[in-house]
Design a protein around this motif. Structure first.
Motif, short mmCIF file in Angstrom:
data_model
loop_
_atom_site.label_atom_id
_atom_site.label_comp_id
_atom_site.label_asym_id
_atom_site.label_seq_id
_atom_site.Cartn_x
_atom_site.Cartn_y
_atom_site.Cartn_z
N GLY A 320 0.81 -1.22 0.00
CA GLY A 320 0.00 0.00 0.00
C GLY A 320 0.84 1.27 0.00
O GLY A 320 0.37 2.33 -0.42
N PHE A 321 2.09 1.17 0.45
CA PHE A 321 2.91 2.38 0.52
C PHE A 321 3.17 2.97 -0.86
O PHE A 321 3.03 4.17 -1.07
N ALA A 322 3.55 2.10 -1.80
CA ALA A 322 3.91 2.59 -3.13
C ALA A 322 2.74 3.26 -3.85
O ALA A 322 2.94 4.06 -4.77
N GLU A 323 1.50 2.97 -3.38
CA GLU A 323 0.32 3.56 -4.04
C GLU A 323 -0.10 4.90 -3.44
O GLU A 323 -1.07 5.51 -3.88
N LEU A 324 0.62 5.37 -2.40
CA LEU A 324 0.25 6.65 -1.78
C LEU A 324 0.48 7.82 -2.74
O LEU A 324 1.22 7.71 -3.71
N ASP A 325 -0.13 8.94 -2.39
CA ASP A 325 0.03 10.16 -3.18
C ASP A 325 1.25 10.92 -2.67
O ASP A 325 1.25 11.46 -1.56
N PHE A 326 2.31 10.94 -3.47
CA PHE A 326 3.56 11.61 -3.06
C PHE A 326 3.71 12.99 -3.70
O PHE A 326 4.79 13.58 -3.65
N SER A 327 2.63 13.50 -4.27
CA SER A 327 2.75 14.73 -5.05
C SER A 327 3.18 15.94 -4.22
O SER A 327 3.79 16.87 -4.74
N LYS A 328 2.88 15.94 -2.92
CA LYS A 328 3.26 17.08 -2.08
C LYS A 328 4.59 16.87 -1.35
O LYS A 328 5.12 17.80 -0.75
N LEU A 329 5.12 15.66 -1.39
CA LEU A 329 6.33 15.34 -0.63
C LEU A 329 7.56 15.99 -1.28
O LEU A 329 7.89 15.69 -2.43
N HIS A 330 8.20 16.90 -0.55
CA HIS A 330 9.39 17.57 -1.11
C HIS A 330 10.62 17.44 -0.23
O HIS A 330 11.70 17.85 -0.61
N LEU A 331 10.45 16.86 0.97
CA LEU A 331 11.59 16.75 1.87
C LEU A 331 11.57 15.39 2.58
O LEU A 331 10.64 15.06 3.30
N THR A 332 12.61 14.59 2.34
CA THR A 332 12.82 13.36 3.11
C THR A 332 14.23 13.42 3.66
O THR A 332 15.19 13.53 2.90
N LEU A 333 14.32 13.38 4.98
CA LEU A 333 15.61 13.53 5.64
C LEU A 333 15.92 12.27 6.43
O LEU A 333 15.12 11.84 7.26
N GLY A 334 17.08 11.68 6.17
CA GLY A 334 17.49 10.47 6.87
C GLY A 334 18.67 10.75 7.78
O GLY A 334 19.65 11.37 7.36
N GLY A 335 18.58 10.32 9.03
CA GLY A 335 19.68 10.52 9.97
C GLY A 335 19.67 9.41 11.00
O GLY A 335 18.95 8.42 10.85
N GLY A 336 20.45 9.56 12.06
CA GLY A 336 20.45 8.59 13.15
C GLY A 336 21.29 7.35 12.89
O GLY A 336 21.80 6.73 13.81
N MET A 337 21.41 6.96 11.63
CA MET A 337 22.25 5.83 11.23
C MET A 337 22.50 6.00 9.74
O MET A 337 21.84 6.81 9.07
N ALA A 338 23.45 5.26 9.21
CA ALA A 338 23.77 5.39 7.79
C ALA A 338 22.57 5.02 6.92
O ALA A 338 21.88 4.04 7.19
#
Length: 560
Positions: A320-338
């Motif tokens: 179900g994740f891949a079918e979400l609407d990502f049109s507004k997503l402009h920032l994904t930040l990864g931290g805490g581990m590599a």
């Protein structure tokens, strides 16, 4: 100057190399500004309930009134907050800071032993705890300096009948609230009601005053409280804000807050940076429930998401994740581990949004380096130093090394902690009089000013973004009468990055793996517990008898 700071030439357009920390006197000054500017905007959402900036303002005032007017707590007193991401968290957090208190963020999954250490070490006079974890507090509260206990249930601020129903189900159906007995405890809603009679008195706070005791093992042993001042927190908030400013729109952002707010990454990046922007923090109380998490994402209209590699990987593998609407997503930040390359590449392909890796430490409030948000693809780097921050690579002799050379990553900037709480010797080990902080991480810088982690703190184990210090695990294991010697190391794991593995020399030949695992289960939080145990007749040691963990780690690595 640019030769010393080659990264400035790589900064995204519109990002300044400097911030002005004098913009705000304290964290409450930032909150007051946001409360005034965005009073009608939603601030926090949880289980379908949203609270506006105006409501958070009023309720945090009431909580501050309770702390100062009823409990008579004053500037510099410590209050522990032991909760996952629920609506009570920001209210208590902001109320405590407005009252001039120092917040001791406490992991709700702590065992009694870990909790007792933190409460004793910090000298906390009060604690707010979620009902689900109050039984742990009950075991140790009498042995600490805690005088005031405030309890609350997950449903307490969700309105009737929904809140009552959730509390009932958690306690009686899911059995997630073990019975506890804390006769002196006051309910959170009662505290707010009583605090309403005591108007908030302005407390004079400056950059040097401590805002948080954020516990970490540093590079060794027992957990220490990093003293993060109001100045530190403001600096890092402004540094991160400057970095994302070009793409984030005030009053329009919805940030998914799945990492716990008691973790410094989430606290600063989500709790403060997006508060200042008038964003909506969409709280995820239990991100391990991935199908439930995806359902929340579907409802939220999210524009930004922070997380650790394991979280992104988990979402990508949830139906179900891949079918979400990502049109507004402009920032994904990864931290805490590599962040792993395979995860970053799949994330970009699935969402269309680059997963930008960042690097930080509890001791730096936390951000040190962040990749440009307009990065086209994963680059394996931890990014560029944030504004007003110096990063250098030093040799073991304390000399700066040239471009491309490998050495210790050193940091200097306004976000670097004041020191470790009541541990001057530990502070002196990592923080020089010249302001340079030893990270213990081994890294290199390329000619453009991008930094790359080569090796991590020598012995630290990183499980899903949480630090596990081998000394602590080994100390617990050594309490078992059947153990002669032990070494704890991290081994690779596809789900959590690393897991703890024990190498044990038995004193009692009858000791089994199952028995030792159960012993650890009773004394260590989940992520610190060993997943693998290997019994040996002896452990490798140095000429002075120190167990060589590195040798045990290296023998596990396949030959190149």
């Amino acid at each position: 100057m640019s030769n010393e700071r080659p990264w400035l030439e790589q900064y995204p357009a519109g990002v300044s190399g400097q911030i002005d920390v004098s913009q705000y006197a304290s964290v409450p000054a930032v909150l007051e500004e946001a409360f005034a500017a965005f009073s009608d905007r939603p601030a926090f959402a949880s289980f379908g309930r949203q609270l506006s900036y105006g409501q958070i303002d009023a309720m945090s005032r009431q909580f501050a009134g309770y702390l100062t007017g009823v409990l008579k707590l004053g500037k510099g007193d410590r209050i522990a907050i032991m909760m996952p991401n629920v609506l009570q968290y920001p209210i208590a957090l902001f109320g405590a800071l407005r009252a001039g208190l120092i917040v001791v963020n406490t992991n709700p999954m702590y065992t009694a032993r870990e909790l007792k250490h933190q409460l004793e070490d910090s000298g906390a006079k009060a604690i707010l705890v979620l009902d689900n974890f109050a039984h742990t507090l009950q075991q140790v509260v009498a042995e600490t300096g805690v005088q005031h206990v405030i309890t609350t249930g997950i449903g307490d601020l969700l309105g009737f009948p929904k809140g009552a129903l959730i509390n009932f189900v958690l306690k009686h159906v899911k059995k997630m609230v073990p019975a506890y007995d804390l006769p002196q405890a006051v309910r959170f809603r009662d505290a707010l009601a009583r605090g309403a009679a005591h108007p908030l008195q302005a407390v004079a706070l400056g950059h040097g005053d401590i805002a948080f005791l954020q516990y970490t093992g540093g590079t060794t042993g027992v957990a220490k409280g990093a003293m993060l001042t109001h100045g530190n927190m403001i600096a890092n908030m402004l540094q991160a804000s400057e970095w994302i400013g070009g793409s984030a729109k005030p009053g329009e952002e919805v940030i998914i807050t799945a990492l716990p707010l008691y973790h410094i990454f989430s606290l600063t990046a989500n709790g403060l940076v997006f508060m200042r922007l008038g964003g909506l923090n969409w709280l995820i109380t239990n991100p391990r429930d991935m199908p439930g998490f995806v359902k929340e994402l579907r409802k939220s209209g999210f524009t930004a998401l922070t997380g650790v590699n394991t979280l992104f990987n988990g979402l990508l593998n949830t139906p179900g994740f891949a079918e979400l609407d990502f049109s507004k997503l402009h920032l994904t930040l990864g931290g805490g581990m590599a962040v792993q390359r395979a995860v970053a590449e799949r994330w970009k392909k699935t969402t269309g949004c680059t997963l930008a890796e960042a690097y930080g430490l509890t001791e730096t409030s936390p951000a040190v380096c962040i990749n440009p948000l307009d990065l086209k693809e994963y680059n394996g780097s931890i990014g560029l130093p944030v504004p007003s921050t110096d990063v250098a690579i030093w040799s073991d002799e304390g000399q700066p090394l040239p471009v491309g050379e490998v050495g210790e990553l050193m940091v200097r900037g306004p976000q670097v902690m004041k020191g470790y709480w009541q541990r001057p010797e530990e502070t002196d080990k990592v923080l020089g009089a010249d302001g340079w902080l030893h990270t213990g991480d081994i890294a290199r810088m390329d000619e453009h000013g991008y930094f790359y982690i080569v090796d991590r703190k020598k012995d630290m184990i990183l499980v899903s973004g949480f630090n596990v210090y081998p000394n602590e695990v080994e100390d617990v294991v050594m309490e078992h009468p059947g153990v002669l010697e032990v070494a704890a190391v991290g081994v690779a794991d596809e789900h959590s990055g690393e897991v703890v593995k024990l190498f044990v020399v038995r004193k009692d030949p009858q000791l089994t793996e199952e028995a030792l695992k159960q012993f650890c289960h009773d004394r260590l939080t989940g992520y610190k517990r060993p997943r693998q145990i290997e019994f040996r007749t002896e452990l490798p040691k140095s000429n002075v008898g120190k167990i060589l963990r590195r040798e045990l780690r290296d023998e596990k690595k396949p030959a190149a």
